[in-house]
Design a protein around this motif. Structure first.
Motif, PDB file in Angstrom:
ATOM      1  N   ARG A 145       0.697  -1.395  -0.170  1.00  0.00           N
ATOM      2  CA  ARG A 145       0.057   0.150  -0.029  1.00  0.00           C
ATOM      3  C   ARG A 145       0.887   1.336   0.016  1.00  0.00           C
ATOM      4  N   HIS A 146       1.849   1.046   0.704  1.00  0.00           N
ATOM      5  CA  HIS A 146       2.911   2.268   0.903  1.00  0.00           C
ATOM      6  C   HIS A 146       3.431   2.485  -0.405  1.00  0.00           C
ATOM      7  N   ALA A 147       3.895   1.648  -1.168  1.00  0.00           N
ATOM      8  CA  ALA A 147       4.628   1.774  -2.305  1.00  0.00           C
ATOM      9  C   ALA A 147       3.658   2.060  -3.375  1.00  0.00           C
ATOM     10  N   SER A 148       2.368   1.582  -3.410  1.00  0.00           N
ATOM     11  CA  SER A 148       1.454   2.223  -4.341  1.00  0.00           C
ATOM     12  C   SER A 148       1.070   3.769  -4.184  1.00  0.00           C
ATOM     13  N   GLU A 149       1.117   4.167  -2.903  1.00  0.00           N
ATOM     14  CA  GLU A 149       0.777   5.581  -2.676  1.00  0.00           C
ATOM     15  C   GLU A 149       2.098   6.243  -3.076  1.00  0.00           C
ATOM     16  N   GLY A 209       3.513  10.031  -9.936  1.00  0.00           N
ATOM     17  CA  GLY A 209       2.832   9.931 -11.122  1.00  0.00           C
ATOM     18  C   GLY A 209       3.279   8.873 -12.027  1.00  0.00           C
ATOM     19  N   LEU A 210       3.363   7.621 -11.497  1.00  0.00           N
ATOM     20  CA  LEU A 210       3.817   6.358 -11.946  1.00  0.00           C
ATOM     21  C   LEU A 210       2.469   5.665 -12.166  1.00  0.00           C
ATOM     22  N   SER A 211       2.321   5.502 -13.320  1.00  0.00           N
ATOM     23  CA  SER A 211       0.965   4.613 -13.643  1.00  0.00           C
ATOM     24  C   SER A 211       1.235   3.160 -14.019  1.00  0.00           C
ATOM     25  N   PRO A 212       0.332   2.118 -13.634  1.00  0.00           N
ATOM     26  CA  PRO A 212       0.793   0.875 -14.229  1.00  0.00           C
ATOM     27  C   PRO A 212       1.160   0.591 -15.611  1.00  0.00           C
ATOM     28  N   LEU A 213       0.571   1.476 -16.550  1.00  0.00           N
ATOM     29  CA  LEU A 213       1.035   1.270 -17.812  1.00  0.00           C
ATOM     30  C   LEU A 213       2.548   1.738 -17.966  1.00  0.00           C
TER      31      LEU A 213
END
Length: 195
Positions: free
Chosen positions: A79-83, A89-93
């Motif tokens: 969760r912390h990494a995704s935050e 501004g890094l998206s999964p794409l």
């Protein structure tokens, strides 16, 4: 209190208690009886004593608790990494693009890729040489055919047919159609005729 109204929930603090406490057995004996009942349901593997089995059960319980703790820690870290990624501004794409680019670079630097590339390059040059040889052979064969008496006879017949259809003209003469109309001064092209 009658036996039917006793609390039989084993997780309840009042388990099996009744108003008559004269038949209460000490907890140590109850735990020993429960362990004996559990052991009779699951016989011990050969060469394993009850004490060793109990130690292993305790260790298994500890390890399972540690696994659950580690899962919770990992979940919190994810969760912390995704935050952090969201804030950057890094998206999964974008991550996928970067992973694909890195993977492709890794593939290109691998020995298998280099060997395959060399093999394909060599095969391409051999194919190109073979096609050149084939093209030269076909050109030579067509040249031989053109010089053959059969082809010369065919060429003469086509030339005679052309002479009969078109007529004797030089190369600079234009071919005109019977439907062609030559514009005159009275009606120049692209001008409306008088009414």
């Amino acid at each position: 209190m009658d036996p039917a109204s006793q609390d039989i929930n084993l997780n309840s603090p009042n388990k099996g208690n009744s108003m008559d406490r004269s038949d209460n057995i000490p907890d140590v004996q109850a735990e020993g009886a429960a362990a004996a009942a559990a052991n009779s349901a699951h016989p011990l593997p050969p060469g394993l004593t009850e004490e060793e089995a109990e130690e292993l059960h305790l260790e298994l319980t500890k390890v399972e608790e540690e696994i659950n703790t580690l899962r919770q820690v990992l979940s919190a870290k994810e969760r912390h990494a995704s935050e952090l990624k969201r804030k950057l501004g890094l998206s999964p794409l974008n991550e996928l693009k970067q992973n694909i680019t890195k993977s492709w670079q890794d593939v290109q630097t691998s020995q298998a890729y280099k060997k395959t590339q060399e093999t394909l390059s060599e095969a391409g040059s051999k194919t190109s040489a073979a096609l050149n040889t084939l093209g030269t052979a076909i050109s030579r064969r067509l040249g031989d055919m053109r010089n053959s008496p059969t082809f010369k006879s065919f060429e003469d017949k086509v030339g005679n047919l052309k002479h009969k259809v078109v007529g004797p003209r030089g190369n600079g003469d234009a071919v005109s159609s019977p439907t062609d109309t030559t514009p005159t001064r009275e009606h120049p092209p692209f001008e409306n005729p008088p009414f």
